[in-house]
Design an enzyme around this catalytic site. Structure first.
Site, PDB file in Angstrom:
ATOM      1  N   ASP A 225       0.896  -1.155   0.000  1.00 29.99           N
ATOM      2  CA  ASP A 225       0.000   0.000   0.000  1.00 29.99           C
ATOM      3  C   ASP A 225       0.929   1.198   0.000  1.00 29.99           C
ATOM      4  O   ASP A 225       1.591   1.490   1.016  1.00 29.99           O
ATOM      5  CB  ASP A 225      -0.871  -0.007   1.266  1.00 29.99           C
ATOM      6  N   HIS A 226       1.022   1.892  -1.135  1.00 27.05           N
ATOM      7  CA  HIS A 226       2.123   2.858  -1.248  1.00 27.05           C
ATOM      8  C   HIS A 226       1.991   4.029  -0.273  1.00 27.05           C
ATOM      9  O   HIS A 226       2.953   4.737  -0.024  1.00 27.05           O
ATOM     10  CB  HIS A 226       2.316   3.317  -2.696  1.00 27.05           C
TER      11      HIS A 226
ATOM     12  N   HIS B 243      -5.707   2.966   1.222  1.00 25.97           N
ATOM     13  CA  HIS B 243      -4.846   4.078   1.653  1.00 25.97           C
ATOM     14  C   HIS B 243      -5.411   4.822   2.865  1.00 25.97           C
ATOM     15  O   HIS B 243      -4.708   5.071   3.836  1.00 25.97           O
ATOM     16  CB  HIS B 243      -4.657   5.078   0.516  1.00 25.97           C
TER      17      HIS B 243
HETATM   18  C1  BG6 Z   1      -3.555   4.793  -6.327  1.00 21.87           C
HETATM   19  C2  BG6 Z   1      -4.933   4.869  -6.913  1.00 21.87           C
HETATM   20  O1  BG6 Z   1      -3.444   3.699  -5.473  1.00 21.87           O
HETATM   21  O2  BG6 Z   1      -3.298   5.998  -5.608  1.00 21.87           O
HETATM   22  C3  BG6 Z   1      -5.067   6.077  -7.819  1.00 21.87           C
HETATM   23  O3  BG6 Z   1      -5.186   3.680  -7.659  1.00 21.87           O
HETATM   24  C4  BG6 Z   1      -4.664   7.337  -7.099  1.00 21.87           C
HETATM   25  O4  BG6 Z   1      -6.388   6.197  -8.321  1.00 21.87           O
HETATM   26  C5  BG6 Z   1      -3.321   7.157  -6.406  1.00 21.87           C
HETATM   27  O5  BG6 Z   1      -4.569   8.367  -8.066  1.00 21.87           O
HETATM   28  C6  BG6 Z   1      -3.019   8.336  -5.503  1.00 21.87           C
HETATM   29  O6  BG6 Z   1      -1.728   8.224  -5.011  1.00 21.87           O
HETATM   30  P1  BG6 Z   1      -0.917   9.500  -4.547  1.00 21.87           P
HETATM   31  O7  BG6 Z   1       0.346   8.953  -3.992  1.00 21.87           O
HETATM   32  O8  BG6 Z   1      -0.722  10.343  -5.782  1.00 21.87           O
HETATM   33  O9  BG6 Z   1      -1.757  10.197  -3.537  1.00 21.87           O
END
Ligand code: BG6
Length: 507
Positions: A194-195, A257
């Site tokens: 989960d980044h 997230h």
């Molecule tokens: C991803 C989603 O996991 O996270 C995307 O699939 C979203 O839809 C993105 O745009 C948002 O990531 P960050 O790091 O730009 O907030």
């Protein structure tokens, strides 16, 4: 795994843990994530001298590319970064290989296994392998089975699998997927990514809470009145309608997230800084989380979908006009939900979570609003009470702000809110790494701290089950309200809070 320290570029090595020799095999190498996030993150690790010299990146996808085509494709997408470091790219590109593979085809996976042995010898990677499944979620189960059948993940000490989100579509599919994946590999080999957990400021919540004495005593229902967690984006669905139409904001952002941010904010202190101790606490708090109204779940959730917006010079499409989107789609691009945590620390404190596309700002933040003072001594706080707030900025301008009252200069005794700011950029002078840099490094190091365990994923799905059931069985009870592109979501989402006499922070 044996560490290697022989990389000549290691001069000036940061005080970081050392990644062992290994091959990183990326399935879905022709996809968006590979060139947008994974290869740039790996190149960044290379520039930071954190990759071993005994290393290989093997891109795999169905396209019949060669090693050289793969290198060229990646180079063309990374031109900005490469133009500052052209020599480094030349060295880095020696790590890149490509093998056309359809994970559904046994023969092809076998052929991949032979190619991996050759590359292992050539690059001296000691048989260590990290497999990254950046493929459609429909292929996670069959992908793991194929790797198992080919004997590629038999040794838990030498092989790992990284699995992208979304892990399942709901509670029962996540459980089923967990069972399959765990029948192919040991839980210690499985890294569910989960980044958001790779973001510096999400990790900083742990340090802020557990390396300071002042926050923990007030981090509870006695002092905190509500918590808001926001992740807003200015972009629309872009070219991902194929995936997004069947995902929507609940599955794309809320279940993973935002819920991970909730877990890190609300968890109990672990006994030690150890991956399992931390994940135990996260799982526990997620198991105690529930929708604010489980009997009538539509009362505690608002879904929205962006309509047209922009101006004459740069008009913005509504979601239904985007490429690949069903013109009658009811997929939500915005979702807000109210959640309670049923434990001693948080009983009665509402957590409001919201996320959406095409909102006015790209932003991630967690806002802890403290309770009002028991007696208002000063006129200004009676008319316009401004409770203390701690704002944790996840992105951009990562840092934290504390809002409190001070006396206004002059003869009267009026107070006024002011703020104290901490900014990562200003304090440390260097931007934080992208989440994928940290998480790719951790997965190759075998450190699971920032990856979600099976029970966490299941608890997060269970939390939203009443909403998913409504959306599937009685969708009219949870309609998608329209909001104009560039606004903060549908007005109904404001009512979700105003009913409690609370308002979304307008950052
Ligand atoms: C991803 C989603 O996991 O996270 C995307 O699939 C979203 O839809 C993105 O745009 C948002 O990531 P960050 O790091 O730009 O907030």
């Amino acid at each position: 795994m044996q560490p290697s320290l022989s990389n000549p570029l290691r001069i000036g090595l940061r005080q970081e843990r050392v990644i062992s020799p290994q091959s990183l095999i990326i399935f879905g190498a022709s996809g968006d994530l590979t060139h947008r996030k994974l290869i740039p993150a790996l190149f960044e690790l290379f520039l930071q001298r954190r990759l071993p010299s005994e290393f290989a990146i093997i891109g795999c996808a169905r396209r019949p590319w060669t090693d050289d085509v793969f290198k060229e494709k990646m180079k063309s997408k990374l031109s900005d970064k490469i133009s500052d470091n052209p020599k480094e790219w030349e060295i880095f590109s020696n790590y890149l290989f490509y093998e056309p593979v359809d994970l559904q085809e046994r023969k092809q996976v076998k052929k991949l296994a032979s190619r991996l042995s050759l590359i292992d010898k050539k690059q001296a990677t000691h048989g260590n392998k990290t497999f990254y499944l950046s493929v459609s979620p429909n292929y996670y189960a069959s992908g793991c089975k194929a790797l198992k059948e080919a004997g590629l993940i038999d040794d838990p000490k030498k092989s790992r699998i990284v699995i992208e989100k979304p892990f399942g579509r709901d509670y029962s599919s996540a459980r089923k997927l967990n069972k399959i994946v765990q029948s192919c590999a040991d839980e210690s080999q499985i890294f569910r990514i989960d980044h958001y957990l790779g973001k510096e400021t999400v990790q900083n919540i742990l340090v802020l809470r557990f390396a300071n004495t002042i926050f923990e005593p007030i981090w509870n229902r006695n002092y905190i009145s509500n918590i808001q967690i926001t992740s807003s984006e200015t972009v629309g669905v872009e070219d991902r309608a194929g995936y997004y139409e069947s995902s929507g904001a609940l599955r794309d952002m809320l279940q993973n997230h935002l819920t991970q941010m909730l877990a890190v904010t609300a968890m109990e202190p672990p006994g030690k800084f150890d991956p399992e101790a931390i994940r135990n606490e996260k799982a526990k708090v997620l198991q105690a989380a529930k929708l604010a109204d489980e009997i009538n779940p539509w009362q505690c959730c608002v879904r929205g979908q962006y309509g047209k917006g922009g101006d004459i010079t740069s008009p913005l499409n509504g979601y239904r006009d985007e490429n690949g989107v069903n013109p009658n789609s009811t997929t939500e691009t915005y979702i807000a939900a109210k959640v309670f945590i049923d434990n001693w620390r948080w009983q009665g404190v509402p957590f409001y979570l919201r996320t959406g596309k095409r909102l006015p700002k790209r932003l991630g933040e967690i806002v802890l609003t403290f309770k009002d003072v028991p007696v208002h001594l000063f006129e200004s706080t009676i008319i316009n009470p401004a409770p203390n707030q701690l704002i944790l900025r996840i992105q951009p301008n990562e840092g934290a702000t504390f809002k409190f009252e001070v006396k206004s200069p002059g003869s009267g005794m009026r107070s006024r809110p002011v703020q104290m700011d901490f900014s990562y950029d200003e304090s440390f002078g260097e931007p934080s790494d992208e989440g994928y840099v940290r998480l790719l490094a951790d997965s190759m190091l075998g450190d699971p701290t920032l990856f979600t365990r099976n029970d966490e994923v299941e608890a997060a799905w269970k939390l939203y089950t009443p909403l998913i059931e409504l959306m599937e069985n009685t969708p009219w009870k949870l309609p998608t309200y329209k909001y104009e592109s560039g606004t903060w979501g549908p007005p109904e989402a404001d009512q979700l809070l105003s009913r409690d006499n609370i308002f979304w922070r307008r950052p």
